[in-house]
Scaffold this active site. Structure first.
Site, PDB file in Angstrom:
ATOM      1  N   GLU A  35       0.845  -1.194   0.000  1.00 15.77           N
ATOM      2  CA  GLU A  35       0.000   0.000   0.000  1.00 15.77           C
ATOM      3  C   GLU A  35       0.884   1.249   0.000  1.00 15.77           C
ATOM      4  O   GLU A  35       1.773   1.378   0.835  1.00 15.77           O
ATOM      5  CB  GLU A  35      -0.925  -0.008   1.214  1.00 15.77           C
ATOM      6  CG  GLU A  35      -1.696   1.293   1.438  1.00 15.77           C
ATOM      7  CD  GLU A  35      -2.470   1.765   0.222  1.00 15.77           C
ATOM      8  OE1 GLU A  35      -2.314   2.941  -0.151  1.00 15.77           O
ATOM      9  OE2 GLU A  35      -3.219   0.940  -0.365  1.00 15.77           O
ATOM     10  N   GLU A 188     -24.060  13.438  -4.315  1.00 17.54           N
ATOM     11  CA  GLU A 188     -24.013  13.074  -2.894  1.00 17.54           C
ATOM     12  C   GLU A 188     -23.431  14.211  -2.063  1.00 17.54           C
ATOM     13  O   GLU A 188     -23.997  14.615  -1.041  1.00 17.54           O
ATOM     14  CB  GLU A 188     -23.182  11.804  -2.708  1.00 17.54           C
ATOM     15  CG  GLU A 188     -23.874  10.542  -3.210  1.00 17.54           C
ATOM     16  CD  GLU A 188     -23.061   9.287  -2.996  1.00 17.54           C
ATOM     17  OE1 GLU A 188     -23.583   8.191  -3.271  1.00 17.54           O
ATOM     18  OE2 GLU A 188     -21.900   9.388  -2.551  1.00 17.54           O
ATOM     19  N   ALA A 321     -16.715  -0.329  -5.783  1.00 18.81           N
ATOM     20  CA  ALA A 321     -15.983  -1.101  -4.779  1.00 18.81           C
ATOM     21  C   ALA A 321     -16.407  -2.570  -4.791  1.00 18.81           C
ATOM     22  O   ALA A 321     -15.562  -3.473  -4.707  1.00 18.81           O
ATOM     23  CB  ALA A 321     -16.201  -0.495  -3.401  1.00 18.81           C
ATOM     24  N   HIS A 445     -45.161  -6.732   5.896  1.00 19.09           N
ATOM     25  CA  HIS A 445     -45.940  -5.484   5.956  1.00 19.09           C
ATOM     26  C   HIS A 445     -45.843  -4.899   7.358  1.00 19.09           C
ATOM     27  O   HIS A 445     -45.941  -5.630   8.337  1.00 19.09           O
ATOM     28  CB  HIS A 445     -47.405  -5.769   5.622  1.00 19.09           C
ATOM     29  CG  HIS A 445     -48.291  -4.571   5.801  1.00 19.09           C
ATOM     30  ND1 HIS A 445     -48.348  -3.555   4.867  1.00 19.09           N
ATOM     31  CD2 HIS A 445     -49.141  -4.228   6.809  1.00 19.09           C
ATOM     32  CE1 HIS A 445     -49.202  -2.630   5.293  1.00 19.09           C
ATOM     33  NE2 HIS A 445     -49.700  -3.017   6.466  1.00 19.09           N
TER      34      HIS A 445
END
Length: 467
Positions: A35, A188, A321, A445
């Site tokens: 990473e 968003e 993703a 319901h």
């Protein structure tokens, strides 16, 4: 021989990369993950999905208290105050907790983690910045994801002209936020800041927002967001965005050539993302890219170099993703000679505005273009008892099916909890279910899911029960 020798090395620790590494370890491979940054989780966990959902939820609570509390018989004594710093702090805490969860999973699965920028020196060796000894591999999987793109004439200075990364960590609420691009990320974040009091203007080159969604969904979402006083400038081409110090000057022209000037304190550039492969030295290992800069792979995710594979945003397909996760699992199982299955038509798309938007399968326009004889069933959320109880009345469920066989070909939802409801559509289509199958299932319901049954009934015989 290097002590850093592994069966498989994964470059990139986003959802595709870390899930791939976990599955590799489960299958018995000696696995390492590299990473670039100190924090695992990639864009999604650090500056994407998780922090944006955190801010969406926080801003939703604030907006609900201001606008809807009294209707529920809740009286607020005194002023409702917004602590924006605390909201950002909470978002950071959510991110940190999630990242720690990935750290735990790497330790649990005995996956070696290297931090630093990776680059190939040959087809079995990777060099990592800050680490003296190279990493040797039998197979390597590239999962380095994507990064935001800009327009060639815009300088993203990350101060006033920003990407989604900076928009998630602003030190002040914008007075006026201009968003270039009417896609998922822009909408968003636009809704987040509109709820917090910003004036929000969205400039979109296309004649509609979310151009990849079904037309009915795009129209409904536009109507809802306009009710929230978000301003939209469709069919407008931005040709200038300049940081003037205390404000940003944005200029756009419409189809007639008329120019519209915008002055704002922040401009969010949200026009898409591109594959991130910089610094990997792919040319040294003869890994071919396509015209869009994505890594070319075959149906087993193998690149033009037989030792190197790629998944997620760096290859073709939707930049999602969960798509990357499925590919990560698939490539791990392929390396173990197991059979895998990914149906790309059944990977759902979600927009986490409120109401939420979710879809799977083909749109009505796509099916008409393919000359498929279809039937369509729609059912409005406002007809549900559950929607009236929660005051979440906007939206509908739309099911598209083959007219002859009744097989479901697409499900498109806008409404409360659409992101969770869409899995019923995915499951149904995975098993090639029909509208009749959905209509015969007992839906609890009162729930939002009843709209699925009603839409199926509408498509089946145009006989919904509650409208």
């Amino acid at each position: 021989m290097s002590k850093n020798k592994y069966d498989v090395v994964v470059i990139g620790s986003g959802p595709g990369g870390y899930v791939c590494a976990i599955r590799l370890s489960q299958l018995g491979f000696n696995t390492a993950i590299i990473e670039k940054y100190n924090s695992l989780g990639g864009t999604c966990l650090n500056v994407g999905c998780i922090p944006s959902k955190s801010l969406l939820d926080s801003s939703h609570h604030y907006h609900d208290i201001l606008k809807n509390a009294s209707a529920h018989g809740i009286e607020i004594n005194g002023e409702v105050k917004l602590d924006f710093y605390k909201m950002i702090e909470r978002k950071n805490s959510v991110v940190n907790q999630t990242v720690k969860g990935i750290d735990f999973l790497m330790n649990k699965n005995k996956i070696k983690v290297f931090n630093g920028s990776a680059s190939f020196s040959n087809s079995s060796t990777i060099l990592i910045d800050g680490i003296d000894e190279p990493v040797i591999f039998d197979k390597c999987i590239i999962a380095t994801g994507s990064k935001p793109i800009s327009l060639p004439f815009i300088n993203i200075d990350k101060k006033r002209i920003i990407t989604s990364t900076e928009a998630l960590s602003l030190h002040q609420i914008p007075k006026h936020l201009v968003i270039i691009g009417g896609g998922v990320i822009g909408l968003e974040l636009g809704q987040v800041y509109r709820r917090l009091g910003s004036d929000v203007s969205v400039i979109e080159y296309s004649d509609r927002i979310t151009p990849f969604m079904d037309d009915d969904i795009s129209r409904e979402l536009l109507k809802v967001l306009k009710k929230e006083k978000i301003k939209f400038y469709l069919s407008h081409e931005v040709f200038q965005a300049v940081n003037k110090g205390e404000h940003v000057s944005v200029k756009a022209r419409d189809l007639n050539g008329d120019i519209k000037d915008f002055n704002c304190d922040f401009c969010l550039v949200s026009v898409g993302r591109k594959a991130y492969t910089e610094g990997l030295n792919l040319d040294i290992v003869n890994v071919e890219l396509d015209s869009k800069g994505k890594i070319k792979v075959d149906n087993k995710f193998q690149s033009s170099n037989k030792n190197i594979y790629a998944i997620g945003d760096v290859i073709s397909g939707p930049m999602l993703a969960h798509k990357a996760e499925e590919e990560g699992i698939a490539v791990a199982e392929i390396l173990k000679n197991q059979k895998t299955h990914i149906d790309y038509n059944l990977i759902p798309n979600v927009i986490y505005t409120w109401p939420e938007v979710a879809s799977v399968g083909k749109t009505e326009k796509e099916l008409i273009k393919e000359n498929v004889d279809i039937k369509v069933g729609k059912f409005p959320m406002r007809a549900l008892g559950r929607s009236r109880a929660s005051s979440d009345l906007d939206g509908f469920v739309k099911i598209i099916a083959d007219k002859k066989s009744d097989e479901i070909l697409g499900v498109h939802i806008i409404g409360a909890r659409a992101a969770d409801l869409i899995i019923e559509g995915v499951t149904a289509m995975e098993f090639r279910a029909s509208c009749e199958d959905i209509s015969m299932m007992s839906h609890p319901h009162p729930t939002y899911s009843e709209a699925m049954k009603e839409a199926a009934l509408s498509a089946l015989e145009n006989r919904p029960l509650h409208i």
